[in-house]
Design an enzyme around this catalytic site. Structure first.
Site, PDB file in Angstrom:
ATOM      1  N   TYR A 144       3.168  50.376  33.824  1.00 52.26           N
ATOM      2  CA  TYR A 144       2.713  51.792  34.746  1.00 52.26           C
ATOM      3  C   TYR A 144       1.920  52.936  33.881  1.00 52.26           C
ATOM      4  O   TYR A 144       1.087  53.433  34.337  1.00 52.26           O
ATOM      5  CB  TYR A 144       3.620  52.005  35.605  1.00 52.26           C
ATOM      6  CG  TYR A 144       3.820  51.452  36.872  1.00 52.26           C
ATOM      7  CD1 TYR A 144       4.010  50.017  37.032  1.00 52.26           C
ATOM      8  CD2 TYR A 144       3.517  52.022  38.198  1.00 52.26           C
ATOM      9  CE1 TYR A 144       4.199  49.434  38.167  1.00 52.26           C
ATOM     10  CE2 TYR A 144       3.552  51.474  39.365  1.00 52.26           C
ATOM     11  CZ  TYR A 144       4.050  50.164  39.437  1.00 52.26           C
ATOM     12  OH  TYR A 144       4.097  49.599  40.670  1.00 52.26           O
ATOM     13  N   LYS A 191      11.432  38.917  31.784  1.00 52.92           N
ATOM     14  CA  LYS A 191      10.724  37.747  31.490  1.00 52.92           C
ATOM     15  C   LYS A 191      10.779  37.395  30.104  1.00 52.92           C
ATOM     16  O   LYS A 191       9.594  37.347  29.289  1.00 52.92           O
ATOM     17  CB  LYS A 191       9.051  37.938  31.896  1.00 52.92           C
ATOM     18  CG  LYS A 191       8.309  36.699  31.852  1.00 52.92           C
ATOM     19  CD  LYS A 191       8.442  35.647  32.891  1.00 52.92           C
ATOM     20  CE  LYS A 191       7.580  34.342  32.498  1.00 52.92           C
ATOM     21  NZ  LYS A 191       7.963  33.299  33.503  1.00 52.92           N
ATOM     22  N   ASP A 223      10.230  35.108  37.910  1.00 56.24           N
ATOM     23  CA  ASP A 223       9.873  34.117  38.715  1.00 56.24           C
ATOM     24  C   ASP A 223      10.940  33.377  39.497  1.00 56.24           C
ATOM     25  O   ASP A 223      10.900  33.263  40.614  1.00 56.24           O
ATOM     26  CB  ASP A 223       9.132  33.087  37.920  1.00 56.24           C
ATOM     27  CG  ASP A 223       9.610  32.796  36.717  1.00 56.24           C
ATOM     28  OD1 ASP A 223      10.648  33.314  36.259  1.00 56.24           O
ATOM     29  OD2 ASP A 223       9.048  31.601  36.080  1.00 56.24           O
ATOM     30  N   ASP A 247       8.874  46.873  41.609  1.00 56.75           N
ATOM     31  CA  ASP A 247       7.892  47.052  42.639  1.00 56.75           C
ATOM     32  C   ASP A 247       7.588  45.856  43.413  1.00 56.75           C
ATOM     33  O   ASP A 247       7.567  45.724  44.459  1.00 56.75           O
ATOM     34  CB  ASP A 247       6.597  47.477  41.905  1.00 56.75           C
ATOM     35  CG  ASP A 247       5.557  47.642  43.029  1.00 56.75           C
ATOM     36  OD1 ASP A 247       6.078  48.291  43.940  1.00 56.75           O
ATOM     37  OD2 ASP A 247       4.361  47.303  42.653  1.00 56.75           O
ATOM     38  N   ASP A 251       9.578  44.897  47.329  1.00 53.19           N
ATOM     39  CA  ASP A 251       8.465  44.389  48.751  1.00 53.19           C
ATOM     40  C   ASP A 251       8.843  43.256  49.334  1.00 53.19           C
ATOM     41  O   ASP A 251       9.192  42.822  50.611  1.00 53.19           O
ATOM     42  CB  ASP A 251       7.155  44.346  48.487  1.00 53.19           C
ATOM     43  CG  ASP A 251       6.286  45.713  48.728  1.00 53.19           C
ATOM     44  OD1 ASP A 251       7.098  46.768  48.662  1.00 53.19           O
ATOM     45  OD2 ASP A 251       5.142  45.745  49.111  1.00 53.19           O
TER      46      ASP A 251
HETATM   47  C1  IPM Z   1       6.060  51.750  45.536  1.00 53.01           C
HETATM   48  C2  IPM Z   1       4.550  51.853  45.650  1.00 53.01           C
HETATM   49  C3  IPM Z   1       3.885  52.756  44.281  1.00 53.01           C
HETATM   50  C4  IPM Z   1       4.093  51.876  43.299  1.00 53.01           C
HETATM   51  C5  IPM Z   1       2.449  52.744  44.555  1.00 53.01           C
HETATM   52  C6  IPM Z   1       2.143  53.519  45.700  1.00 53.01           C
HETATM   53  C7  IPM Z   1       1.748  53.432  43.300  1.00 53.01           C
HETATM   54  O1  IPM Z   1       4.124  50.821  45.727  1.00 53.01           O
HETATM   55  O2  IPM Z   1       6.622  52.993  45.409  1.00 53.01           O
HETATM   56  O3  IPM Z   1       6.622  50.825  45.343  1.00 53.01           O
HETATM   57  O4  IPM Z   1       3.783  50.707  42.858  1.00 53.01           O
HETATM   58  O5  IPM Z   1       5.322  52.241  42.502  1.00 53.01           O
HETATM   59 MG    MG Z   2       5.507  49.076  45.862  1.00 55.11          MG
END
Ligand code: IPM
Ligand code: MG
Length: 361
Positions: A144, A191, A223, A247, A251
């Site tokens: 990042y 990884k 993975d 990240d 999700d």
């Molecule tokens: C999160 C989001 C952010 C990230 C984006 C919006 C930059 O996806 O907070 O998880 O990737 O960290």
């Molecule tokens: Mg995110």
């Protein structure tokens, strides 16, 4: 004795304003009930800030952020930039910069499972029941923040993935401290079979693990972790991982809790904490009173607990959310075919339900 805290609200883009309204309303209610003094200010970030000032994180916002005790954040992002990879100024840069500037290196993402929502998930209830995971995602390093490059004829690009030992050490310590007061298990995800950064990560985590002999440590490749998370989520307690892996995994893990609309997160370092839903700006439903305000309300609960150490107050908020769900109320994202139409609420009605319950006690 009440506490005095100054809170900066940064609604940001899309559904950000609709949801932070309710996070803030809940904080105000808690303050009046428990005799605390919370003062609020507001500032711009993301697309709205670019439109108003040309910058996704104006200096004024950063100054206000540094001067506050905690930040309640909504979301940033706009479809316009997603489809324009050449855009130099992007809403997300504001979020990344504030994380870096405030030193918010640890992102805590609890996968809080409300029993009532077991059937809102795309996964089977018997797989999910009893899951309780706390993610520690490193937030200010990794690919990042590494150097980004493009060659002159723009046919080649590079993002540098890199970690310093101290960056791994400090987040690992936080994860182990948390595991100690939970189920005493840390799963570190990397990884290391391919990446040098992951080998450093694993080396450092092994050292820190030795300081916590009472906590069981497991190392898992990313993975495999992505697969195990949906195969048997109950096996996880604390998951410790790097920025990009975290990240993606969080999700995925949001589906365990039924919806992205339910998950809150706390980003902390050594100063001001930053509290936000893990969902994004959701422009497709922005301004339609459809967004689920519960993640922002639960972010307010995390602010109370982790930011201010107010455990009882935080529990009042999560109990209120639990109660409203038990009464059968749902926003669209967590409703299903068997939810009666009169129980499907918009953002405001859902926020009101939570507030009403808090006031009635
Ligand atoms: C999160 C989001 C952010 C990230 C984006 C919006 C930059 O996806 O907070 O998880 O990737 O960290
Ligand atoms: Mg995110």
């Amino acid at each position: 004795m009440g506490v005095k805290k100054h809170i900066l609200v940064i609604p940001g883009d899309g559904i950000g304003a609709e949801v932070t309204t309710w996070g803030k309303a809940v904080l105000e209610q808690i303050a009046s009930e428990f005799g605390h003094e919370f003062t609020f200010d507001e500032a711009l970030m993301g697309h709205v800030a670019i439109e108003a000032t040309g910058s996704p994180l104006p200096d004024e916002t950063l100054d206000k952020a540094k001067a506050s005790d905690a930040i309640l954040f909504g979301a940033v992002g706009h479809a316009k930039y997603d489809n324009d990879p050449s855009a130099k100024v992007r809403p997300e840069q504001g979020l990344l910069k504030i994380r870096k500037e405030l030193g918010l290196y640890a992102n805590l993402r609890p996968i809080l499972l409300f029993d009532e929502l077991l059937d809102a998930s795309s996964l089977k209830p018997e797989i999910l029941r009893g899951t309780d995971i706390l993610f520690f995602r490193e937030l200010t390093g990794d690919v990042y923040f590494g150097e980004k490059k493009r060659n002159e004829d723009r046919t080649w690009a590079s993002d540098l993935m890199n970690y310093h030992r101290y960056e791994v050490e400090r987040i690992a310590r936080k994860a182990y401290e948390a595991a100690r007061v939970r189920n005493k298990k840390v799963c570190s995800v990397d990884k290391a079979n391919v990446l040098e950064t992951s080998r450093l990560w694993r080396e450092v985590v092994q050292e820190i693990a030795a300081e916590y002999p009472d906590v069981e440590t497991e190392h898992m490749f990313i993975d495999n972790a992505a697969m195990q998370l949906v195969k048997n989520p109950r096996k996880f307690d604390v998951v410790l991982t790097a920025n990009l892996f975290g990240d993606i995994l969080t999700d995925e893990a949001s589906q365990i809790a039924g919806s992205m609309g339910m998950l809150a997160s706390a980003s902390v370092g050594d100063g001001t904490g930053f509290f936000e839903p893990i969902h994004g700006s959701a422009h497709d439903i922005a301004g339609q009173n459809k967004a689920n305000p519960l993640a922002s309300i639960l972010s307010a609960a995390l602010m109370l607990e982790i930011g201010f150490g107010l455990k009882e107050e935080a529990k009042r908020v999560t109990d209120a959310v639990d109660h409203v769900l038990k009464q059968g109320f749902r926003t669209g994202d967590i409703a299903n075919a068997s939810t009666p139409a009169d129980k499907v609420l918009g953002s405001d009605a859902m926020g009101q339900k939570v507030l009403h319950f808090l006031r009635s006690k």
